[in-house]
Motif scaffolding. Structure first.
Motif, PDB file in Angstrom:
ATOM      1  N   VAL A 134     -63.919 -29.195   8.874  1.00 31.11           N
ATOM      2  CA  VAL A 134     -64.327 -28.021   9.653  1.00 31.11           C
ATOM      3  C   VAL A 134     -65.529 -28.359  10.532  1.00 31.11           C
ATOM      4  N   ALA A 135     -66.519 -29.035   9.942  1.00 33.15           N
ATOM      5  CA  ALA A 135     -67.732 -29.359  10.708  1.00 33.15           C
ATOM      6  C   ALA A 135     -67.405 -30.316  11.851  1.00 33.15           C
ATOM      7  N   ARG A 149     -64.642 -30.474  13.498  1.00 30.70           N
ATOM      8  CA  ARG A 149     -63.946 -29.694  14.518  1.00 30.70           C
ATOM      9  C   ARG A 149     -64.921 -28.813  15.301  1.00 30.70           C
ATOM     10  N   VAL A 150     -65.816 -28.131  14.597  1.00 31.48           N
ATOM     11  CA  VAL A 150     -66.770 -27.234  15.256  1.00 31.48           C
ATOM     12  C   VAL A 150     -67.714 -28.032  16.156  1.00 31.48           C
ATOM     13  N   THR A 151     -68.242 -29.168  15.657  1.00 35.78           N
ATOM     14  CA  THR A 151     -69.169 -29.955  16.479  1.00 35.78           C
ATOM     15  C   THR A 151     -68.439 -30.537  17.688  1.00 35.78           C
ATOM     16  N   PHE A 180     -65.840 -29.329  19.274  1.00 33.62           N
ATOM     17  CA  PHE A 180     -65.602 -28.209  20.194  1.00 33.62           C
ATOM     18  C   PHE A 180     -66.866 -27.920  21.005  1.00 33.62           C
ATOM     19  N   ALA A 181     -68.003 -27.828  20.330  1.00 39.29           N
ATOM     20  CA  ALA A 181     -69.265 -27.512  21.010  1.00 39.29           C
ATOM     21  C   ALA A 181     -69.657 -28.622  21.978  1.00 39.29           C
TER      22      ALA A 181
END
Lengths: 126, 161
Positions: A20-21, A23-25, A27-28
């Motif tokens: 998850v981390a 993917r989120v990083t 994306f940002a």
């Protein structure tokens, strides 16, 4: 979103949360990249236009934003190496959990090297 | 596929698409190619290179000297008057944009369930990719560190030397 009736493959803990981390990083970072190429393109407009926009990167609020950006990049980089080791080493999957803790350790060390220097540049002196 | 050894006629009908005996094992029989495999390999190969390129970029621009406070037009002029940094930044631009676009493509495929939504989002993604890569590449190679008529105070020192 997970919609399978019998639950999904990932069930929490280090493996899922690192995914998850990552993917989120990622994306940002991608959206920062779009902004960053565009602001750099202002060097083709005029020195004044570029300096005006890059000056906003040197304000305290953006300075803290850069801390977040660098933190996202450092995690994404180290965890990306971990993903490759999980994929390519014969024993990779067995050590994925311990490798995540190594990633987090390296993350803390790298940020400890970056933070004082950057915060001094942004907040110290003039 | 008429052999009686395949059992009942209904089963024989089902196995009508089976390969001939001793033909090599194929995991999938579609002809869509190995695109996803290449994309998987690319994420790892570009990732290794990007760790070096991006960490070098961050170190030179944020850690050396006054860090972010030192960045202005003259700083960029100094860097991009050298082919070393032009190629560094060009490689970083292309690899990061392909790596990031492929990552977002994966995210869109995962979460956008309607065909139309997925198509629109990926269309916007590829449009953004094209604009940013073309713009960035043009800027790196058409950049003029000492534009005529500009305030010399804002330019790199070698412009007035």
């Amino acid at each position: 979103m997970p919609t399978a009736q019998g639950g999904t493959l990932y069930r929490g803990r280090e493996g899922m949360w690192s995914w998850v981390a990552h993917r989120v990083t990622g994306f940002a970072i991608f959206f920062f990249l779009l902004v960053h190429v565009t602001d750099t393109a202002l060097v083709r407009v005029s020195p004044e236009a570029y300096n005006a926009v890059i000056g906003t990167y040197q304000t305290p609020i953006m300075g803290l934003g850069e801390v977040g950006l660098v933190a996202a990049i450092v995690f994404h980089a180290f965890n990306g190496i971990r993903i490759m080791l999980v994929d390519f080493l014969a024993n990779g999957p067995r050590y994925q959990r311990v490798m995540l803790w190594i990633v987090l350790g390296l993350f803390v060390v790298t940020m400890a090297g970056f933070l004082p220097r950057h915060l001094m540049n942004v907040f110290g002196g003039h | 596929m008429t052999s009686a050894t395949h059992g009942t006629p209904a089963v024989a009908e089902q196995v009508g698409t089976l390969d001939a005996p001793r033909s090599p094992y194929m995991r999938k029989k579609t002809t869509r190619g190995n695109y996803e495999l290449y994309s998987w390999v690319f994420m790892r190969a570009s990732g290794v290179v990007l760790v070096v390129l991006v960490f070098g970029h961050l170190f030179v621009n944020l850690m050396v000297g006054e860090g972010v406070k030192a960045i202005d037009f003259a700083f960029v002029g100094g860097k991009w008057s050298s082919p070393f940094w032009q190629i560094w930044d060009l490689l970083m631009l292309w690899l990061a944009m392909i790596h990031g676009t492929n990552g977002l493509r994966t995210i869109i495929n995962d979460y956008a369930e309607r065909d139309v939504t997925r198509g629109v989002l990926k269309g916007l993604l590829y449009l953004a990719f094209t604009i940013v890569v073309v713009l960035g590449t043009l800027v790196i190679f058409t950049f003029e560190p000492c534009p005529v008529g500009a305030d010399p105070e804002l330019l790199a020192s070698f412009c007035t030397a």
